[in-house]
Design a protein around this motif. Sequence first.
Motif, mmCIF file in Angstrom:
data_model
loop_
_atom_site.group_PDB
_atom_site.id
_atom_site.type_symbol
_atom_site.label_atom_id
_atom_site.label_comp_id
_atom_site.label_asym_id
_atom_site.label_seq_id
_atom_site.Cartn_x
_atom_site.Cartn_y
_atom_site.Cartn_z
ATOM 1 N N PHE A 58 2.410 -6.346 -1.178
ATOM 2 C CA PHE A 58 1.120 -6.113 -0.530
ATOM 3 C C PHE A 58 1.282 -6.084 0.983
ATOM 4 C CE2 PHE A 58 0.332 -8.439 -4.478
ATOM 5 C CZ PHE A 58 -0.529 -7.575 -5.110
ATOM 6 N N TYR B 171 -4.944 -1.320 3.779
ATOM 7 C CA TYR B 171 -4.388 -2.047 2.632
ATOM 8 C C TYR B 171 -3.460 -1.109 1.881
ATOM 9 C CZ TYR B 171 -8.044 -5.387 3.648
ATOM 10 O OH TYR B 171 -8.849 -6.303 4.273
ATOM 11 N N VAL C 208 -9.084 -11.571 -2.401
ATOM 12 C CA VAL C 208 -7.940 -11.041 -1.660
ATOM 13 C C VAL C 208 -7.871 -11.639 -0.255
ATOM 14 C CG1 VAL C 208 -6.895 -8.954 -0.694
ATOM 15 C CG2 VAL C 208 -7.927 -8.880 -2.958
ATOM 16 N N PHE D 140 -6.860 -5.868 -5.066
ATOM 17 C CA PHE D 140 -6.202 -5.232 -3.927
ATOM 18 C C PHE D 140 -6.328 -3.716 -4.028
ATOM 19 C CE2 PHE D 140 -2.834 -3.786 -1.171
ATOM 20 C CZ PHE D 140 -2.899 -4.675 -0.114
#
Length: 78
Positions: free
Chosen positions: A39, A31, A60, A19
């Motif tokens: 997240f 992101y 991801v 990530f």
Amino acid sequence: MDEGNAHITLVDNPDPREFAKLEKACPAGLYKRDDNGGFHFDYAGCLECGTCRIVAGNTVLSKWEYPQGTMGVEFRYG
């Protein structure tokens, strides 16, 4: 933008290292992680460049496809 049909979705528990690559690589800055380590991703600002698909693939992302006709960046910005 097709608010009822996200063209990119994340896996349930993304690998934090993977990530982090997307946090740096995404040209639209979509992101992000919050102060608690959660997240976050907002597909609405997506440029449809495919960088995330190339950088992280299915580590991801659980889904990556172009938006339905009349819903993508081409139609938002001409």
